[in-house]
Design an enzyme around this catalytic site. Structure first.
Site, PDB file in Angstrom:
ATOM      1  N   ASP A 243       4.440  10.811  -6.329  1.00 14.54           N
ATOM      2  CA  ASP A 243       5.082  10.123  -7.446  1.00 14.54           C
ATOM      3  C   ASP A 243       5.484   8.706  -7.037  1.00 14.54           C
ATOM      4  O   ASP A 243       6.640   8.322  -7.108  1.00 14.54           O
ATOM      5  CB  ASP A 243       6.303  10.908  -7.926  1.00 14.54           C
ATOM      6  CG  ASP A 243       7.302  11.170  -6.797  1.00 14.54           C
ATOM      7  OD1 ASP A 243       6.937  10.979  -5.609  1.00 14.54           O
ATOM      8  OD2 ASP A 243       8.449  11.552  -7.095  1.00 14.54           O
ATOM      9  N   GLU A 244       4.492   7.910  -6.631  1.00 13.88           N
ATOM     10  CA  GLU A 244       4.762   6.545  -6.174  1.00 13.88           C
ATOM     11  C   GLU A 244       3.579   5.660  -6.564  1.00 13.88           C
ATOM     12  O   GLU A 244       3.593   5.034  -7.607  1.00 13.88           O
ATOM     13  CB  GLU A 244       5.007   6.546  -4.662  1.00 13.88           C
ATOM     14  CG  GLU A 244       5.658   5.269  -4.159  1.00 13.88           C
ATOM     15  CD  GLU A 244       6.131   5.425  -2.718  1.00 13.88           C
ATOM     16  OE1 GLU A 244       6.278   4.393  -2.073  1.00 13.88           O
ATOM     17  OE2 GLU A 244       6.332   6.564  -2.260  1.00 13.88           O
ATOM     18  N   TRP A 313       7.655  -7.377   4.103  1.00 16.40           N
ATOM     19  CA  TRP A 313       7.173  -6.982   2.787  1.00 16.40           C
ATOM     20  C   TRP A 313       7.054  -8.231   1.905  1.00 16.40           C
ATOM     21  O   TRP A 313       5.956  -8.587   1.469  1.00 16.40           O
ATOM     22  CB  TRP A 313       8.101  -5.941   2.169  1.00 16.40           C
ATOM     23  CG  TRP A 313       7.739  -4.538   2.546  1.00 16.40           C
ATOM     24  CD1 TRP A 313       7.186  -3.601   1.729  1.00 16.40           C
ATOM     25  CD2 TRP A 313       7.856  -3.909   3.837  1.00 16.40           C
ATOM     26  NE1 TRP A 313       6.962  -2.429   2.419  1.00 16.40           N
ATOM     27  CE2 TRP A 313       7.369  -2.588   3.719  1.00 16.40           C
ATOM     28  CE3 TRP A 313       8.333  -4.325   5.070  1.00 16.40           C
ATOM     29  CZ2 TRP A 313       7.332  -1.697   4.777  1.00 16.40           C
ATOM     30  CZ3 TRP A 313       8.309  -3.448   6.147  1.00 16.40           C
ATOM     31  CH2 TRP A 313       7.812  -2.152   6.003  1.00 16.40           C
ATOM     32  N   GLU A 526       0.433   8.376   6.572  1.00 21.72           N
ATOM     33  CA  GLU A 526       1.620   7.524   6.480  1.00 21.72           C
ATOM     34  C   GLU A 526       2.464   7.608   7.744  1.00 21.72           C
ATOM     35  O   GLU A 526       2.928   6.592   8.267  1.00 21.72           O
ATOM     36  CB  GLU A 526       2.461   7.955   5.274  1.00 21.72           C
ATOM     37  CG  GLU A 526       3.721   7.148   5.069  1.00 21.72           C
ATOM     38  CD  GLU A 526       4.477   7.570   3.834  1.00 21.72           C
ATOM     39  OE1 GLU A 526       5.226   6.743   3.298  1.00 21.72           O
ATOM     40  OE2 GLU A 526       4.318   8.732   3.393  1.00 21.72           O
TER      41      GLU A 526
END
Length: 649
Positions: A243-244, A313, A526
């Protein structure tokens, strides 16, 4: 997340055989009716009831008397601009490689690799009969392990219309990340030939290839390619299953060089950068979002409110345009993104203040450091202030070089002075002298070396020695997270420790790249240990099996193992500098540069190292072989030889 209502804005231009044209646009004359797609979403999957199909609705004379007028919504079309990114398409169809039955009695299809897409089924049964398709990346205890999906149900549901000739269906508006599919309610016996998996992603042109004599490294590279394909679906997502599925900036920031070698991503990333700039609004004070498109989202990560500035980021606003310039010779992207690049560096300058050190408070930092516990993925061995300050210096230096290329002389001087000041601040806070840092971690030294924060030759040599010692004392296992991993092999190589870099690359104990390969991974995970050695799934919330960031090491494999790199932007000059190691007997790489195909292929022939090179038209190459003087080569095919006795391997 993407708004409360779904609308359609369309223009269909028709060219007829007689040379005439017509245009059909959405507007008040459009009508709607309930169709067979009852629900659809990226996270939920698609629900399709074939009994609601209306055959012939697009044919002349179709009776739409029961259809309703469409709602007309206000929309500011000036917000839109054409997308350069290639369309998302089906690019491959895969049959299942195995059909099994789980302990719970569910039929499970195994497609042999972790992919992104959906199923296409052929089925025959009674009207109203429903079947469910549930997707997962891995099995645990012989059944689908759906816990890593978190709240994403990832279920497609099909209700048959009862056609005696059979029915064929594929979802239209959803994608799943999966290797395994559990099928419930299949009428009769399942024939595996009636189910295929459609692989779906942005239709990028493949431009780069790598292979070597070590099959494990080839499998690792295949995993990198497969992971990139699954996560480049209109935006560079972080994972395609849970859910990303967001356009996280940090992931693509570290992976952009690898992506630009493997596929033509110039238009794809230019389009995404325009979205990033649009999200970098004035009220955000120059801070880009941590993911773009920037949408309200609930994640297990305790993000600060607002638009939190995140080192590594948000630096994508500077680094990604620079990579596109380096790999494609694209100065226009620098010009287009220049205001965005300046806005971010200026924002960090304000945040850091006069001492030029920043990163206090919540930062992602060296995310998913291998020592991070399952319930705290941000707990790293390298401090967030060291990481943030290093990235501040790096982005300021890249921005100074960008300003110089754009003939913005005063800006170039300003940002170069800023970069120098941040470098000095980094040294004052984190360097104790003689190449030794206050933090003895692989990431700390990799950042300091690759971002040129230690420029004295003696300091760099000592820092490289200390990094190599840290790697050796760690059993040649990886000790870096998202931000350190893409740099650690380069830092070792640049300071004369290429053998240590190879031992790090070829380590098989956890954490390592080849641990994942040995555990059956077909994409990059990940976490270094998304699957634990006993075959169970890591209990952490952040446990994806298709997350390309840690695959950024492939760029080092291209440039150092195979020896193919750009020496000037856009590959106007090549740097061919293979560094054999780890007992490899050959390695090769091919890349379609903006000027044509470039190739390198080295192999051991007795006590001689042979290198074959293809240089594209209008390009020259600098050839550097171990133990030999550099030479220049022009366009065409060339062969070079140098002594390579066994003692040097």
């Amino acid at each position: 997340m993407y708004g409360e209502r779904t609308g359609l804005l369309a223009e269909l231009r028709i060219d007829y055989a007689d040379g005439s044209t017509d245009t059909v646009t959405t507007g008040p004359h459009w009508r709607w009716s309930i169709g067979p797609i009852l629900a659809t979403g990226l996270y939920e999957g698609e629900e399709y009831d074939a009994r609601h199909e209306q055959p012939g609705f697009s044919e002349p004379g179709f009776d739409d008397a029961t259809w309703q007028p469409a709602d007309i919504l206000d929309f500011d079309t000036t917000l839109l601009f054409p997308a350069d990114s290639p369309p998302v398409r089906r690019v491959e169809h895969l049959p299942p490689v195995a059909v099994t039955t789980s302990p719970s009695g569910r039929t499970i299809l195994d497609f042999g690799q972790n992919i992104v897409g959906r199923l296409r089924i052929r089925v025959r049964g009674e009207a109203g009969h429903a079947l469910r398709l549930r997707h997962a990346e891995v099995l645990q205890d012989g059944d689908l392990c759906t816990r890593p999906l978190r709240h994403a149900t990832a279920v497609d549901r099909y209700v048959l219309r009862g056609d005696p000739a059979g029915e064929e269906w594929e979802p239209r508006f959803t994608l799943h990340g999966f290797r395994y599919v559990g099928i419930e309610g299949w009428p009769g016996d399942l024939d595996a030939a009636d189910v295929t998996a459609a692989v779906v992603h942005s239709d990028l042109r493949r431009t780069g290839w790598f292979a070597c004599s070590d099959d494990s490294l080839n499998r690792l590279h295949d995993n990198v390619v497969r992971g990139m394909r699954g996560n480049f679906a209109d935006v560079p997502t972080d994972c395609p299953q849970r859910d990303e599925r967001l356009g996280w900036t940090g992931d693509v920031q570290v992976f952009a060089p690898t992506a630009a070698f493997l596929y033509d991503v110039q238009d794809f990333l230019r389009s995404w950068l325009r979205d990033l700039t649009a999200d970098q609004s004035d009220d955000a004070e120059g801070v880009p979002p941590v993911f773009s498109p920037d949408i309200p989202v609930i994640t297990p990560v305790p993000l600060p409110p607002g638009n939190p500035p995140m080192a590594g980021w948000c630096d994508a606003a500077v680094v990604v345009p620079w990579v596109l310039h380096q790999r494609y010779g694209d100065t226009d992207v620098l010009r287009a993104q220049y205001p965005s690049m300046c806005a971010w560096v200026d924002a960090v300058d304000r945040l850091a203040g006069p001492d030029h050190v920043w990163g206090e408070g919540f930062q992602f930092g060296d995310w998913l450091d291998p020592t991070a516990p399952a319930d705290d993925p941000g707990r790293a061995t390298t401090s967030s202030t060291l990481v943030a300050t290093a990235y501040f210096a790096h982005s300021a230096r890249l921005l100074a070089r960008t300003a110089g290329l754009l003939d913005a002389g005063s800006d170039a001087a300003h940002y170069q002075a800023l970069a120098d000041s941040v470098r000095d601040a980094f040294r004052s806070r984190f360097h104790t002298g003689g190449g030794r840092l206050t933090e003895q971690t692989q990431t700390a030294y990799a950042l300091a070396l690759c971002f040129r924060l230690l420029e004295d030759d003696a300091e760099r040599a000592e820092a490289g020695r200390r990094l190599a010692d840290l790697v050796a004392r760690g059993g040649h296992r990886i000790g870096t997270g998202f931000l350190g991993t893409p740099l650690v092999c380069d830092a070792l190589t640049d300071t004369g420790h290429v053998d240590t870099a190879y031992r790090l690359l070829t380590q098989r104990s956890c954490p390592s790249w080849l641990y994942q390969v040995d555990m059956g991974a077909t994409t990059i995970w990940e976490r270094w240990d998304s699957m634990l050695p006993d075959g169970t799934v890591n209990p952490g919330e952040m446990t994806s099996f298709n997350h390309y960031a840690l695959g950024a090491v492939a760029d080092w494999m291209h440039r150092t193992v195979a020896g193919l790199a750009p020496a000037e932007p856009g590959y106007r000059r090549l740097l061919v500098r293979p560094r054999p190691g780890a007992g490899l007997t050959w390695a090769k790489a091919e890349h379609d540069t903006p000027h044509g195909r470039a190739e390198t292929h080295w192999r051991r022939e007795g006590d001689t190292l042979r290198l074959d090179v293809l240089v594209p038209p209008h390009v020259t190459a600098r050839i550097e072989l171990p133990g030999a003087e550099p030479v220049e080569a022009g366009p065409g095919r060339h062969a070079f030889f140098t002594p390579y006795p066994a003692a040097t391997r």
